[in-house]
Design a protein around this motif. Structure first.
Motif, PDB file in Angstrom:
ATOM      1  N   ILE B 203       0.829  -1.205   0.000  1.00  0.00           N
ATOM      2  CA  ILE B 203       0.000   0.000   0.000  1.00  0.00           C
ATOM      3  C   ILE B 203       0.868   1.261   0.000  1.00  0.00           C
ATOM      4  CG2 ILE B 203      -1.831   1.264   1.212  1.00  0.00           C
ATOM      5  CD1 ILE B 203      -2.702  -1.385   2.420  1.00  0.00           C
ATOM      6  N   ASP B 204       1.923   1.248   0.824  1.00  0.00           N
ATOM      7  CA  ASP B 204       2.813   2.417   0.893  1.00  0.00           C
ATOM      8  C   ASP B 204       3.385   2.749  -0.471  1.00  0.00           C
ATOM      9  OD1 ASP B 204       2.368   2.024   3.559  1.00  0.00           O
ATOM     10  OD2 ASP B 204       4.392   2.604   4.140  1.00  0.00           O
ATOM     11  N   GLU B 205       3.818   1.698  -1.156  1.00  0.00           N
ATOM     12  CA  GLU B 205       4.417   1.896  -2.470  1.00  0.00           C
ATOM     13  C   GLU B 205       3.394   2.498  -3.432  1.00  0.00           C
ATOM     14  OE1 GLU B 205       7.710  -0.644  -4.610  1.00  0.00           O
ATOM     15  OE2 GLU B 205       5.777  -1.648  -4.831  1.00  0.00           O
ATOM     16  N   ALA B 206       2.178   1.958  -3.363  1.00  0.00           N
ATOM     17  CA  ALA B 206       1.118   2.431  -4.258  1.00  0.00           C
ATOM     18  C   ALA B 206       0.825   3.909  -4.021  1.00  0.00           C
ATOM     19  CB  ALA B 206      -0.142   1.593  -4.050  1.00  0.00           C
ATOM     20  N   VAL B 207       0.735   4.296  -2.738  1.00  0.00           N
ATOM     21  CA  VAL B 207       0.410   5.683  -2.409  1.00  0.00           C
ATOM     22  C   VAL B 207       1.570   6.604  -2.778  1.00  0.00           C
ATOM     23  CG1 VAL B 207      -0.105   7.283  -0.518  1.00  0.00           C
ATOM     24  CG2 VAL B 207      -1.165   5.025  -0.573  1.00  0.00           C
ATOM     25  N   PHE B 208       2.772   6.150  -2.500  1.00  0.00           N
ATOM     26  CA  PHE B 208       3.938   6.992  -2.742  1.00  0.00           C
ATOM     27  C   PHE B 208       4.123   7.282  -4.235  1.00  0.00           C
ATOM     28  CE2 PHE B 208       8.477   7.654  -3.501  1.00  0.00           C
ATOM     29  CZ  PHE B 208       8.712   8.719  -2.653  1.00  0.00           C
ATOM     30  N   LEU B 209       3.917   6.252  -5.050  1.00  0.00           N
ATOM     31  CA  LEU B 209       4.219   6.406  -6.474  1.00  0.00           C
ATOM     32  C   LEU B 209       3.062   6.972  -7.292  1.00  0.00           C
ATOM     33  CD1 LEU B 209       6.096   3.057  -7.193  1.00  0.00           C
ATOM     34  CD2 LEU B 209       7.103   5.339  -7.154  1.00  0.00           C
ATOM     35  N   GLN B 224     -12.211  -1.799  -7.350  1.00  0.00           N
ATOM     36  CA  GLN B 224     -13.146  -1.451  -6.296  1.00  0.00           C
ATOM     37  C   GLN B 224     -13.292   0.064  -6.189  1.00  0.00           C
ATOM     38  OE1 GLN B 224     -11.917  -2.922  -2.546  1.00  0.00           O
ATOM     39  NE2 GLN B 224     -13.874  -2.545  -1.548  1.00  0.00           N
ATOM     40  N   GLU B 225     -12.180   0.744  -6.229  1.00  0.00           N
ATOM     41  CA  GLU B 225     -12.219   2.197  -6.118  1.00  0.00           C
ATOM     42  C   GLU B 225     -10.914   2.743  -6.668  1.00  0.00           C
ATOM     43  OE1 GLU B 225     -13.482   3.657  -2.244  1.00  0.00           O
ATOM     44  OE2 GLU B 225     -12.416   5.528  -2.609  1.00  0.00           O
ATOM     45  N   VAL B 226     -10.995   3.912  -7.268  1.00  0.00           N
ATOM     46  CA  VAL B 226      -9.762   4.562  -7.713  1.00  0.00           C
ATOM     47  C   VAL B 226      -9.575   5.801  -6.842  1.00  0.00           C
ATOM     48  CG1 VAL B 226      -8.541   5.639  -9.629  1.00  0.00           C
ATOM     49  CG2 VAL B 226     -10.071   3.723 -10.056  1.00  0.00           C
ATOM     50  N   VAL B 227      -8.454   5.831  -6.127  1.00  0.00           N
ATOM     51  CA  VAL B 227      -8.187   6.917  -5.183  1.00  0.00           C
ATOM     52  C   VAL B 227      -7.202   7.895  -5.804  1.00  0.00           C
ATOM     53  CG1 VAL B 227      -7.404   7.468  -2.853  1.00  0.00           C
ATOM     54  CG2 VAL B 227      -8.453   5.239  -3.322  1.00  0.00           C
ATOM     55  N   ARG B 228      -7.589   9.166  -5.865  1.00  0.00           N
ATOM     56  CA  ARG B 228      -6.639  10.159  -6.387  1.00  0.00           C
ATOM     57  C   ARG B 228      -5.723  10.592  -5.250  1.00  0.00           C
ATOM     58  NH1 ARG B 228      -5.570  12.996 -10.544  1.00  0.00           N
ATOM     59  NH2 ARG B 228      -7.294  12.123 -11.740  1.00  0.00           N
ATOM     60  N   ILE B 229      -4.442  10.582  -5.516  1.00  0.00           N
ATOM     61  CA  ILE B 229      -3.464  10.928  -4.475  1.00  0.00           C
ATOM     62  C   ILE B 229      -2.935  12.319  -4.755  1.00  0.00           C
ATOM     63  CG2 ILE B 229      -1.286  10.271  -3.387  1.00  0.00           C
ATOM     64  CD1 ILE B 229      -3.289   8.085  -3.036  1.00  0.00           C
ATOM     65  N   GLU B 230      -3.011  13.193  -3.771  1.00  0.00           N
ATOM     66  CA  GLU B 230      -2.397  14.503  -3.948  1.00  0.00           C
ATOM     67  C   GLU B 230      -1.370  14.734  -2.861  1.00  0.00           C
ATOM     68  OE1 GLU B 230      -5.894  16.807  -4.496  1.00  0.00           O
ATOM     69  OE2 GLU B 230      -5.997  16.061  -6.551  1.00  0.00           O
ATOM     70  N   LEU B 231      -0.145  14.442  -3.210  1.00  0.00           N
ATOM     71  CA  LEU B 231       0.958  14.645  -2.278  1.00  0.00           C
ATOM     72  C   LEU B 231       1.959  15.565  -2.956  1.00  0.00           C
ATOM     73  CD1 LEU B 231       1.591  10.997  -1.090  1.00  0.00           C
ATOM     74  CD2 LEU B 231       0.747  12.859   0.340  1.00  0.00           C
ATOM     75  N   ASP B 232       2.672  16.312  -2.147  1.00  0.00           N
ATOM     76  CA  ASP B 232       3.640  17.226  -2.718  1.00  0.00           C
ATOM     77  C   ASP B 232       4.940  16.468  -2.988  1.00  0.00           C
ATOM     78  OD1 ASP B 232       4.949  19.369  -3.631  1.00  0.00           O
ATOM     79  OD2 ASP B 232       4.997  20.468  -1.735  1.00  0.00           O
ATOM     80  N   GLN B 233       4.968  15.799  -4.154  1.00  0.00           N
ATOM     81  CA  GLN B 233       6.111  14.940  -4.464  1.00  0.00           C
ATOM     82  C   GLN B 233       7.417  15.713  -4.623  1.00  0.00           C
ATOM     83  OE1 GLN B 233       6.815  11.963  -4.460  1.00  0.00           O
ATOM     84  NE2 GLN B 233       5.004  10.711  -4.681  1.00  0.00           N
ATOM     85  N   SER B 244       4.125  11.700   6.587  1.00  0.00           N
ATOM     86  CA  SER B 244       3.238  12.856   6.684  1.00  0.00           C
ATOM     87  C   SER B 244       1.815  12.407   6.979  1.00  0.00           C
ATOM     88  CB  SER B 244       3.281  13.659   5.387  1.00  0.00           C
ATOM     89  OG  SER B 244       2.617  12.938   4.374  1.00  0.00           O
ATOM     90  N   ARG B 245       1.008  13.347   7.476  1.00  0.00           N
ATOM     91  CA  ARG B 245      -0.345  13.002   7.870  1.00  0.00           C
ATOM     92  C   ARG B 245      -1.198  12.604   6.663  1.00  0.00           C
ATOM     93  NH1 ARG B 245      -2.903  16.971  12.076  1.00  0.00           N
ATOM     94  NH2 ARG B 245      -0.973  16.381  13.096  1.00  0.00           N
ATOM     95  N   ARG B 246      -0.998  13.354   5.577  1.00  0.00           N
ATOM     96  CA  ARG B 246      -1.802  13.053   4.381  1.00  0.00           C
ATOM     97  C   ARG B 246      -1.515  11.656   3.862  1.00  0.00           C
ATOM     98  NH1 ARG B 246      -2.781  18.123   0.581  1.00  0.00           N
ATOM     99  NH2 ARG B 246      -4.245  16.595  -0.215  1.00  0.00           N
ATOM    100  N   PHE B 247      -0.235  11.351   3.864  1.00  0.00           N
ATOM    101  CA  PHE B 247       0.177  10.018   3.405  1.00  0.00           C
ATOM    102  C   PHE B 247      -0.510   8.948   4.252  1.00  0.00           C
ATOM    103  CE2 PHE B 247       2.801   6.323   2.839  1.00  0.00           C
ATOM    104  CZ  PHE B 247       3.261   6.421   1.539  1.00  0.00           C
ATOM    105  N   ALA B 248      -0.480   9.170   5.559  1.00  0.00           N
ATOM    106  CA  ALA B 248      -1.079   8.199   6.478  1.00  0.00           C
ATOM    107  C   ALA B 248      -2.574   8.059   6.207  1.00  0.00           C
ATOM    108  CB  ALA B 248      -0.823   8.626   7.918  1.00  0.00           C
ATOM    109  N   ALA B 249      -3.220   9.195   5.902  1.00  0.00           N
ATOM    110  CA  ALA B 249      -4.662   9.154   5.652  1.00  0.00           C
ATOM    111  C   ALA B 249      -4.973   8.329   4.409  1.00  0.00           C
ATOM    112  CB  ALA B 249      -5.192  10.579   5.496  1.00  0.00           C
ATOM    113  N   TYR B 250      -4.213   8.564   3.342  1.00  0.00           N
ATOM    114  CA  TYR B 250      -4.399   7.776   2.117  1.00  0.00           C
ATOM    115  C   TYR B 250      -4.159   6.296   2.393  1.00  0.00           C
ATOM    116  CZ  TYR B 250      -4.478  11.935  -0.843  1.00  0.00           C
ATOM    117  OH  TYR B 250      -4.815  13.105  -1.426  1.00  0.00           O
ATOM    118  N   ARG B 251      -3.086   6.070   3.096  1.00  0.00           N
ATOM    119  CA  ARG B 251      -2.700   4.703   3.402  1.00  0.00           C
ATOM    120  C   ARG B 251      -3.825   3.998   4.142  1.00  0.00           C
ATOM    121  NH1 ARG B 251      -1.095   1.358   6.632  1.00  0.00           N
ATOM    122  NH2 ARG B 251       0.609  -0.098   6.150  1.00  0.00           N
TER     123      ARG B 251
END
Lengths: 279, 280
Positions: B203-209, B224-233, B244-251
């Motif tokens: 999951i971490d890898e998926a969210v990070f990339l 099942q669902e497509v999650v849009r990730i908005e992180l300041d890469q 970061s908190r956002r990362f944790a929330a997505y995760r």
């Protein structure tokens, strides 16, 4: 680039490991020397037993002459050129048979392995042929091809053919599926896939068959020459025995062993050269 | 330099032999799967093992044909492997008898149209891109796992595909190497602009990339669902994005989706479970 440096640094062993490696390096070299020494000692023991046993009367010196007598005879045969005549006759026959086996068996094996139905169809038949001792069908060859060179080359060819064929089949058939998928993804044509992926991957396995055949080539030829020939090491051994030229017989036997050892070492070295990437 | 991939109502079934009666039965790997990968997008697909992630990749790569449904790349139906789509597999797939450089060249030999010289230059260029120019002459057995995978990435990129498909490419690597390669992959993606479809069970890898993470469910495989990730890469190098908190929330969100699925499967699939146990 900087992270590569860290990777290299990270990959470097710590001091204790490095010392251990160094210590091991020393012992490896020493171990190799010890191994070599012991092998030489083994050979020397054999020579010594051969030399002394007939002298001490443990065995009949007429049937098993001391080693130096055999070696003397051997040297005379070398200088007179007699030995070379027989050796070259044998070498030519086995080389031709062996070479033909390589040239025929590798493409055929590759073709059989590449087409699965053909492979499944032919494997049992080939297994039967492989497990039929070459010498068992020597009479058939003589019957069909006479007692000339052809039958001898044919018997060598037969003996060498199946190990190479079967190793080629197993080598080509057992190529990593993942590599084949990669070849497909990269858009390699079937011919290119075979040439660039399948065949190189099979080479080490094929070489195992070639090495086995190399030994078989000489083994079978000597036996064949004993039955019907006017030159060759097998003929020489048999002829010498019939005429009670006992030292000559042993000299020929020693030569046979030496050639066998030489061929085997040569092929092992070649095999190592071709499968270095497997390390 | 990038294509839009579209999967419409894709269904893939295999015939498998049942455990009890040895009869052939239809196994639904993918059921009416819809997915759109935008041109130039980095999409990750995450899901439990056996949910058909790799099947999706095989289909896009053209290594398999769907039982029904439609797959297109830029509107053109996908019928087989093509040099516009390149795949990096989890297992190392370098030819062990070729050096790193020659392995990259292999991809260029197939695409044709380049002289030996051009191939060599191009291979060097891409080895440089993955930071391996010093290792061009090494054989795979002389490279670490991470380096081998970088060579595989260089090889896949060298013929300049529109789409890069990656099937758990970092799965066999240790944690540190994996994180570094993830960052490098992102920077390569930004430079080349290729569409990337990246499969993982992490999951971490998926969210990070991923710019978007497609969460798959198993039996039958569906999105099942497509999650849009908005992180300041862009700031990934400076701070630990993963904590970061956002990362944790997505995760957590994705974790919950997968967890729900698992619970659902356990309740609904008791019979299934029993069979698996008896089989063990």
């Amino acid at each position: 680039m900087s992270d590569l440096l860290t990777e290299r640094t990270a990959a470097r062993p710590n001091h204790r490991q490095e010392e251990a490696v160094r210590a091991k390096g020393v012992s490896v070299r020493r171990k190799r020397a010890v191994t070599l020494g012991r092998s030489l000692a083994g050979l020397l023991t054999l020579a010594l037993v051969w030399e002394t046993a007939p002298r001490l009367g443990l065995v009949d010196a007429y049937f098993i002459p001391p080693l130096h007598v055999v070696l003397q005879t051997w040297w005379e045969m070398v200088t007179s050129g007699e030995l070379w005549r027989h050796v070259s006759a044998s070498l030519v026959r086995s080389a031709v048979g062996f070479g033909l086996a390589i040239v025929l068996a590798i493409p055929l094996g590759a073709a059989i392995a590449w087409y699965r139905p053909v492979r499944e169809f032919s494997t049992p038949v080939l297994e039967i042929f492989r497990n039929t001792a070459a010498l068992a069908i020597l009479p058939v060859f003589i019957l069909l091809l006479g007692i000339g060179e052809t039958s001898k080359v044919a018997i060598v060819l037969y003996a060498c053919f199946f190990p190479i064929l079967l190793s080629t089949i197993s080598g080509v058939a057992s190529v990593d599926v993942q590599l084949l998928r990669t070849a497909r993804v990269l858009g390699l044509s079937p011919v290119e896939t075979f040439r660039k992926v399948v065949f190189p991957a099979a080479v080490p396995t094929i070489f195992t068959g070639i090495r086995i055949s190399g030994a078989a080539a000489i083994l079978v030829l000597i036996a064949a020459e004993m039955i019907g020939a006017t030159a060759g090491l097998g003929f020489l051994i048999n002829y010498a025995q019939f005429n009670f030229l006992i030292p000559t017989m042993y000299a020929a036997i020693i030569t046979t062993s030496a050639i066998g050892v030489g061929v085997n070492y040569g092929l092992v070295a070649l095999e190592r050269r071709f499968s270095r990437w497997r390390a | 330099m990038s294509s839009r991939i579209e999967l419409t109502r894709v269904r893939q079934t295999f015939l498998v032999r049942g455990d009890e009666d040895r009869a052939l039965r239809e196994f639904v790997a993918l059921d009416d799967l819809d997915l759109v990968v935008e041109a130039g997008e980095f999409l990750t697909i995450v899901g439990p093992s056996g949910c058909g992630k790799s099947t999706v990749l095989d289909l896009i790569g053209g290594l398999a044909t769907p039982t029904s449904g439609r797959l297109t790349a830029d509107g053109v139906p996908i019928t087989g492997p093509g040099l516009d789509r390149s795949v990096v597999f989890q297992q190392y797939t370098l030819l062990p008898w070729r050096t790193a450089q020659a392995n990259v060249e292999l991809a260029l030999e197939a695409s044709g149209g380049l002289t030996r010289r051009e191939r060599s230059d191009r291979a060097r260029e891409y080895l440089d891109l993955v930071g391996l120019s010093d290792f061009a002459g090494r054989f795979p057995h002389e490279l670490s796992g991470g380096m081998k995978q970088r060579v595989a990435i260089a090889r896949s990129l060298s013929h300049q595909p529109q789409v890069l498909l990656m099937d758990e490419p970092f799965g066999a690597l240790d944690a540190q190497t994996r994180e570094r390669l993830q960052e490098e992959l992102l920077s390569i993606w930004r430079r080349t602009g290729t569409t990337v479809v990246f499969i993982t069970h992490d999951i971490d890898e998926a969210v990070f990339l991923g710019q978007r993470v497609a969460v798959m469910s198993a039996r039958p495989g569906r999105i099942q669902e497509v999650v849009r990730i908005e992180l300041d890469q862009d700031r990934a190098g400076e701070e630990d994005l993963r904590s970061s908190r956002r990362f944790a929330a997505y995760r957590h969100h994705i974790w919950s989706l997968l967890r729900q699925q698992q619970l659902g499967a356990e309740q609904g699939g008791d019979r299934d479970e029993d069979r698996e146990l008896s089989h063990v």
